[in-house]
Design a protein around this motif. Structure first.
Motif, mmCIF file in Angstrom:
data_model
loop_
_atom_site.group_PDB
_atom_site.id
_atom_site.type_symbol
_atom_site.label_atom_id
_atom_site.label_comp_id
_atom_site.label_asym_id
_atom_site.label_seq_id
_atom_site.Cartn_x
_atom_site.Cartn_y
_atom_site.Cartn_z
ATOM 1 N N MET A 1 34.257 -52.093 -37.381
ATOM 2 C CA MET A 1 34.897 -53.244 -36.741
ATOM 3 C C MET A 1 34.005 -53.765 -35.620
ATOM 4 N N LEU A 2 33.909 -55.092 -35.516
ATOM 5 C CA LEU A 2 33.060 -55.707 -34.496
ATOM 6 C C LEU A 2 33.667 -55.503 -33.112
ATOM 7 N N LYS A 3 32.853 -55.072 -32.178
ATOM 8 C CA LYS A 3 33.285 -54.831 -30.806
ATOM 9 C C LYS A 3 33.394 -56.144 -30.044
ATOM 10 N N TRP A 4 34.547 -56.372 -29.390
ATOM 11 C CA TRP A 4 34.715 -57.523 -28.504
ATOM 12 C C TRP A 4 34.434 -57.068 -27.078
ATOM 13 N N LEU A 5 33.539 -57.772 -26.389
ATOM 14 C CA LEU A 5 33.137 -57.394 -25.043
ATOM 15 C C LEU A 5 33.879 -58.218 -24.003
ATOM 16 N N GLU A 6 34.527 -57.536 -23.088
ATOM 17 C CA GLU A 6 35.022 -58.174 -21.876
ATOM 18 C C GLU A 6 33.861 -58.234 -20.882
ATOM 19 N N PRO A 7 33.985 -59.058 -19.821
ATOM 20 C CA PRO A 7 32.838 -59.236 -18.915
ATOM 21 C C PRO A 7 32.226 -57.949 -18.378
ATOM 22 N N ALA A 8 33.043 -56.927 -18.119
ATOM 23 C CA ALA A 8 32.502 -55.702 -17.521
ATOM 24 C C ALA A 8 32.161 -54.632 -18.552
ATOM 25 N N ASP A 9 32.378 -54.903 -19.830
ATOM 26 C CA ASP A 9 32.151 -53.888 -20.858
ATOM 27 C C ASP A 9 30.663 -53.676 -21.129
ATOM 28 N N PRO A 10 30.212 -52.438 -21.310
ATOM 29 C CA PRO A 10 28.822 -52.194 -21.736
ATOM 30 C C PRO A 10 28.673 -52.485 -23.227
ATOM 31 N N PHE A 11 27.435 -52.638 -23.651
ATOM 32 C CA PHE A 11 27.178 -52.789 -25.076
ATOM 33 C C PHE A 11 27.450 -51.469 -25.797
ATOM 34 N N PRO A 12 27.989 -51.537 -26.996
ATOM 35 C CA PRO A 12 28.105 -50.307 -27.790
ATOM 36 C C PRO A 12 26.727 -49.854 -28.245
ATOM 37 N N PRO A 13 26.591 -48.615 -28.689
ATOM 38 C CA PRO A 13 25.302 -48.154 -29.234
ATOM 39 C C PRO A 13 24.842 -49.070 -30.365
ATOM 40 N N VAL A 14 23.564 -49.400 -30.386
ATOM 41 C CA VAL A 14 23.073 -50.356 -31.375
ATOM 42 C C VAL A 14 23.191 -49.819 -32.801
ATOM 43 N N GLN A 15 23.323 -48.511 -32.939
ATOM 44 C CA GLN A 15 23.484 -47.936 -34.270
ATOM 45 C C GLN A 15 24.791 -48.382 -34.930
ATOM 46 N N ARG A 16 25.708 -48.944 -34.143
ATOM 47 C CA ARG A 16 26.967 -49.445 -34.686
ATOM 48 C C ARG A 16 26.858 -50.876 -35.206
ATOM 49 N N ALA A 17 25.700 -51.475 -35.073
ATOM 50 C CA ALA A 17 25.539 -52.856 -35.543
ATOM 51 C C ALA A 17 25.832 -52.939 -37.033
ATOM 52 N N LEU A 18 26.466 -54.015 -37.443
ATOM 53 C CA LEU A 18 26.828 -54.203 -38.834
ATOM 54 C C LEU A 18 25.585 -54.429 -39.684
ATOM 55 N N LYS A 19 25.607 -53.945 -40.898
ATOM 56 C CA LYS A 19 24.494 -54.166 -41.819
ATOM 57 C C LYS A 19 24.587 -55.532 -42.490
ATOM 58 N N ASN A 20 25.776 -56.097 -42.573
ATOM 59 C CA ASN A 20 25.952 -57.408 -43.198
ATOM 60 C C ASN A 20 26.981 -58.198 -42.395
ATOM 61 N N PRO A 21 26.597 -59.236 -41.621
ATOM 62 C CA PRO A 21 25.219 -59.712 -41.475
ATOM 63 C C PRO A 21 24.356 -58.721 -40.702
ATOM 64 N N ASN A 22 23.089 -58.728 -40.977
ATOM 65 C CA ASN A 22 22.193 -57.689 -40.506
ATOM 66 C C ASN A 22 22.066 -57.680 -38.990
ATOM 67 N N GLY A 23 22.636 -56.634 -38.367
ATOM 68 C CA GLY A 23 22.400 -56.412 -36.954
ATOM 69 C C GLY A 23 23.428 -56.974 -36.004
ATOM 70 N N LEU A 24 24.534 -57.533 -36.485
ATOM 71 C CA LEU A 24 25.558 -58.055 -35.587
ATOM 72 C C LEU A 24 26.254 -56.886 -34.902
ATOM 73 N N LEU A 25 26.177 -56.841 -33.570
ATOM 74 C CA LEU A 25 26.632 -55.684 -32.804
ATOM 75 C C LEU A 25 27.957 -55.924 -32.094
ATOM 76 N N ALA A 26 28.108 -57.092 -31.461
ATOM 77 C CA ALA A 26 29.285 -57.342 -30.640
ATOM 78 C C ALA A 26 29.447 -58.841 -30.435
ATOM 79 N N ALA A 27 30.598 -59.210 -29.889
ATOM 80 C CA ALA A 27 30.887 -60.607 -29.548
ATOM 81 C C ALA A 27 31.556 -60.635 -28.183
ATOM 82 N N GLY A 28 31.468 -61.796 -27.544
ATOM 83 C CA GLY A 28 32.140 -61.959 -26.267
ATOM 84 C C GLY A 28 31.214 -61.791 -25.085
ATOM 85 N N ALA A 29 31.800 -61.432 -23.930
ATOM 86 C CA ALA A 29 31.105 -61.305 -22.653
ATOM 87 C C ALA A 29 30.591 -62.662 -22.189
#
Length: 229
Positions: A1-29
């Motif tokens: 599941m795609l991570k939604w970032l609030e302003p103070a949230d850190p990025f999730p580990p990049v290994q969680r990035a989706l493979k399709n589309p390639n490399g989508l990690l998070a949204a928001g912030a």
């Protein structure tokens, strides 16, 4: 599941990035200077279209250009010698942004993104390498310098090889400053023709860890105009 970032949230580990589309990690912030610098330090970059929230990417594989592997074709070498081009650094950063944004196929460089990179430029982290001829801006590129990493963002050309000339000058400047690597993000035939290649994201992150210095102040660039022979 795609991570939604609030302003103070850190990025999730990049290994969680989706493979399709390639490399989508998070949204928001947001696109604050602090958020963007944190993204680049972790191998993440923003890329999204009008009407979307900020989308954050970390593709695998990653397209990079090792400065020692730059390929200069005979035709590009001729342009470097004979087109009367000049290099200027950071003399027209906003104009380079506009040049990169105006593309027939559309652009991801909307007003909010342009303002974000202008803030990075004013903070000393984002830079433009510009190709001029007869007093006119005819091409160039911009990117972000952090530690000893340069993250290439976009380039444009209004004259033969003008963006490629800017890239050659960028690499020459980076080599003088002991920068070994340019992040090119994703594959394009143009970048491949200039010597860029894809490497595994894990390899990119290992290189990044050794090049990004959190305490190092923004790099000072020599903005002296360099004229071709």
């Amino acid at each position: 599941m795609l991570k939604w970032l609030e302003p103070a949230d850190p990025f999730p580990p990049v290994q969680r990035a989706l493979k399709n589309p390639n490399g989508l990690l998070a949204a928001g912030a947001d696109l604050s200077v602090e958020r963007l610098l944190d993204a680049y330090r972790h191998g993440v970059f923003p890329w999204y279209s009008a009407g979307q929230p900020p989308l954050w990417w970390s593709p695998d594989p990653r397209m990079v250009l090792f400065c020692d592997e730059l390929k200069v074709s005979r035709s590009l070498a001729k342009s470097l010698r004979n087109k009367g081009y000049e290099l200027r650094i950071d003399s027209a950063f906003g104009d380079v942004l506009e040049g990169c944004a105006h593309r027939p196929e559309g652009t991801w460089l909307g007003a909010d993104m342009k303002q974000a990179y202008l803030r990075l430029h004013r903070a000393g982290y984002a830079h433009s390498f510009e190709t001029w001829r007869d007093g006119e801006l005819v091409g160039g590129l911009y990117g972000v310098a952090l530690g000893r990493m340069f993250y290439g963002e976009s380039m444009f050309s209004r004259a033969t090889d003008a963006s490629k000339v800017a890239l050659v000058w960028l690499v020459e400047e980076l080599k003088r400053k002991n920068y070994p690597l340019v992040d090119c993000q994703v594959h394009t035939p143009l970048l491949e023709s200039l010597g860029a290649r894809e490497i595994p994201r894990a390899e990119f992150l290992r290189a990044l860890a050794g090049l990004v210095n959190y305490a190092q102040p923004p790099m000072k660039w020599n903005t002296t105009t360099q004229r071709t022979a």
